[in-house]
Write a protein that holds these residues in place. Structure first.
Motif, PDB file in Angstrom:
ATOM      1  N   THR A 138      -5.550  -0.403   2.274  1.00  0.00           N
ATOM      2  CA  THR A 138      -4.320   0.210   1.095  1.00  0.00           C
ATOM      3  C   THR A 138      -5.255   0.255  -0.222  1.00  0.00           C
ATOM      4  O   THR A 138      -4.692  -0.051  -1.257  1.00  0.00           O
ATOM      5  CB  THR A 138      -3.149  -0.495   0.376  1.00  0.00           C
ATOM      6  N   ALA A 172       0.541   4.658   1.906  1.00  0.00           N
ATOM      7  CA  ALA A 172       1.300   3.696   1.582  1.00  0.00           C
ATOM      8  C   ALA A 172       2.634   3.941   0.529  1.00  0.00           C
ATOM      9  O   ALA A 172       3.258   3.133   0.412  1.00  0.00           O
ATOM     10  CB  ALA A 172       0.343   2.123   1.324  1.00  0.00           C
ATOM     11  N   PRO A 182       2.195   1.575   4.680  1.00  0.00           N
ATOM     12  CA  PRO A 182       0.690   0.761   4.751  1.00  0.00           C
ATOM     13  C   PRO A 182      -0.022   1.020   5.755  1.00  0.00           C
ATOM     14  O   PRO A 182      -0.671   0.606   5.897  1.00  0.00           O
ATOM     15  CB  PRO A 182       1.896  -0.938   4.350  1.00  0.00           C
TER      16      PRO A 182
END
Length: 658
Positions: free
Chosen positions: A348, A357, A362
């Protein structure tokens, strides 16, 4: 010779002939061979036949943001309706304003026809959403499901009211429950009162989508995909990856982010087939790369994206160098590939991992494969592909790269494609073959002769196209089953196979045969679907050697149209034998399971039909489906024996616990 002696002689001769025709097959269960890859049997998605909008993608409204070249295509307007282009979404700027019609007895509004109608199901809820604002601070609309052609008292059969408050754009939602099933409903919106209202991104989804996702898939179609237990999902195509020109190519970066701001793309299948022309066939990109990755995860399949290699479709451009990106200007296309891998796998903190994400995922999608190019051939492709291979290898050495051998199953371009892909050391080569019955019946030993030291095989698009009868009839599906024994027998070289195309709307198809057919509320799975499912659910973990008189069973001379292969599933200790009888006569078989002793019970799965032209339909979706059964295996002197008689034109699987 008298008549009695002649009769006895003929009977004895027939009995001996019958005995001689028993086909003895030997399966060595003691030595597990090549690993059968988890990706062996999978799915190929292309947005042809209204496979995305109007098919798998759950959206029921056509042209929801008024971005089609003809802005009101899919809509009827009445009263005081104004089209504007300064909306809140940069890449989808169009919207409508509904104003007072000028008299209390007049009406202003819109009707959307959907994709060959809007399908609703009794008792199901539907989520109506719209971005809206009220120039005078407040406004109201009525949202209706209607049957415009009814002989009943009212056209509308479900209605909801929606109040819009404020002069700034906001997203509104209301739910409508349908009291009936209707394959051909429409969505109608009335301005209720005199105050004007601006509407953008008008959407209607089933609440009950696959996995209940708001921007989700049509549940029954997605469930059919999951039920096949696919090992890989190839997307988004196909020829749409190329486009007839590069302006219309599929661009993955346009398909992510807020769905309201994904630009429209012209689908190259809109105009490719003049004999089945659909002028309203565009791509909303609502089903985009994020959704493809998510769907892969949801159905347990490895994602396999295909990206453009800097070339438009060669079929439509041939040797026109100007149709393709100059070799020294490929960097943006190469960067698209590298960025996609980061979007799928980056953490991320990376640019594209962060975007993933932000879309709600994510965790990485764990992408392992990427394909570059679709059905390209010749030096046009080879010189461009090399640059992609070099760049991907340098940054992502663990990603497996898939090249293509072009659109042919053999011949000069096919051979040149394989030679080039070997030189470039790609991991797999994508082969395509849409061929007639004779090809499938004579290609049962296709992969035995392949070089084991080169790239692996991805049979990325294939189907048996009956000569003069191009639809999903039983006979061609059986020949696909026969050919697939060769895929299985050569699992050391064949790592992936996906039938194509996958989806088709019964009112919007341009290509057939196809795996799954549907209208707006129903679907049926073709016989080819069940063939694929039988293999995918019984692929085992390792190949077992299976022969007749020491030879592979592949419809060879003296084998009377029989094809066969065998695997073992190590975790369960189950030996799985597949036998296909492609002849018009019943065939006695005796299958010796070397390494297994004693009497056993074999589970069986049988696909059979006496009408070669028969097919499943919307009205008879289970006319031809696999049937489960069992039979007793005999104890031979040194092994267990399956003695059986396989009906003409039949596919049978035997499963025996070791």
């Amino acid at each position: 010779m008298n008549k009695k002696l002649l009769t006895c002689a003929l009977a004895l001769s027939a009995a001996m002939a019958s005995f001689a025709q028993t086909h003895v097959m030997d399966v060595n269960t003691k030595k597990a061979g090549a690993t059968v890859q988890n990706t062996m049997y999978g799915l190929f998605f292309e947005d042809i036949n209204y496979a995305a909008d109007g098919g798998l993608y759950g959206e029921l409204v056509k042209n929801r943001s008024f971005e089609f070249p003809q802005s009101f295509m899919g809509w009827q307007t009445f009263g005081n309706v104004t089209l504007k282009n300064d909306g809140p979404f940069e890449r989808c700027p169009h919207y409508v304003e509904l104003g007072y019609a000028g008299h209390s007895e007049r009406r202003t509004g819109l009707v959307n026809e959907g994709y060959f109608g809007i399908g609703v199901i009794e008792g199901e809820e539907y989520r109506f959403t719209v971005w809206a604002k009220a120039p005078k601070g407040t406004a109201r609309i009525r949202v209706q499901l209607i049957d415009a052609n009814t002989m009943g008292e009212r056209q509308d059969f479900a209605t909801a009211k929606l109040d819009v408050n404020g002069t700034e754009w906001k997203k509104y939602e209301v739910r409508i429950k349908s009291p009936r099933t209707d394959n051909k409903a429409s969505l109608r919106i009335f301005l209720d009162g005199k105050n004007p209202v601006a509407l953008e991104h008008i959407s209607l989804f089933p609440v009950n989508t696959f996995k209940n996702r708001e921007n989700g898939m049509r549940r029954d179609i997605a469930q059919a995909l999951a039920d096949m237990h696919p090992g890989v999902l190839r997307f988004p195509g196909g020829c749409i990856v190329e486009g007839e020109c590069l302006d219309n190519r599929y661009q993955w970066k346009n398909t992510i982010g807020p769905v309201e701001n994904r630009p429209l793309n012209r689908n190259r299948w809109e105009f490719t087939f003049e004999h089945r022309y659909y002028p309203d066939y565009f791509q909303s990109y609502g089903l985009g790369f994020f959704e493809f990755f998510q769907l892969s995860e949801d159905i347990g399949a490895e994602p396999l994206p295909v990206l453009n290699v800097g070339m438009a479709c060669q079929y439509q451009n041939r040797n026109n160098e100007k149709a393709h990106v100059p070799v020294d200007e490929l960097d943006p296309y190469i960067q698209d590939c590298l960025d996609l891998i980061e979007f799928a796998n980056g953490d991320t903190t990376t640019t594209w991992g962060k975007k993933r994400a932000e879309m709600g995922h994510p965790a990485p999608f764990n992408l392992k494969f990427i394909a570059v190019g679709n059905e390209q051939w010749g030096d046009f492709y080879f010189v461009r592909m090399q640059k992609f291979v070099d760049a991907i290898r340098a940054k992502y050495p663990k990603i497996q790269i898939i090249g293509t051998s072009g659109p042919d199953s053999e011949g000069k371009n096919f051979d040149l494609g394989w030679e080039a892909m070997k030189r470039q050391k790609v991991d797999l080569v994508d082969e395509h073959f849409y061929r007639p019955e004779s090809w499938f019946l004579t290609s049962g030993l296709r992969y035995e002769k392949y070089d084991r030291k080169g790239p692996k095989v991805f049979a990325g698009e294939y189907a048996c196209h009956g000569k003069g009868k191009k639809w999903n009839h039983y006979e061609t599906s059986l020949y696909e089953a026969a050919f697939m024994t060769d895929l299985e027998r050569n699992a050391d070289i064949v790592h992936m196979a996906t039938y194509a195309p996958m989806l088709a709307h019964v009112e919007g198809w341009q290509w057939r045969p196809d795996l799954i057919w549907y209208d707006n509320v129903r679907l049926f799975k073709s016989v080819s679907y069940y063939v694929q499912q039988m293999y995918a659910m019984n692929k085992g973990t390792n190949v077992l050697t299976m022969t007749m008189d020491g030879q592979p069973i592949a419809g060879q001379e003296g084998q009377d149209g029989l094809f066969a292969s065998s695997v073992i599933d190590k975790p369960s200790g189950t030996v799985i034998v597949k036998v296909i009888n492609t002849s018009k006569q019943k065939q006695p078989v005796s299958i010796n399971l070397s390494g297994i002793k004693g009497e056993r019970k074999a589970e069986t799965i049988t696909l059979t039909c006496t009408d070669m032209m028969a097919e499943n339909t919307l009205d008879e979706p289970e006319k031809i489906v696999p049937q489960e059964g069992s039979l007793n295996c005999e104890a031979g002197k040194k092994n267990t024996v399956i003695n059986d008689e396989i009906a003409p034109m039949t596919f049978r699987i035997y499963k025996v616990k070791k």
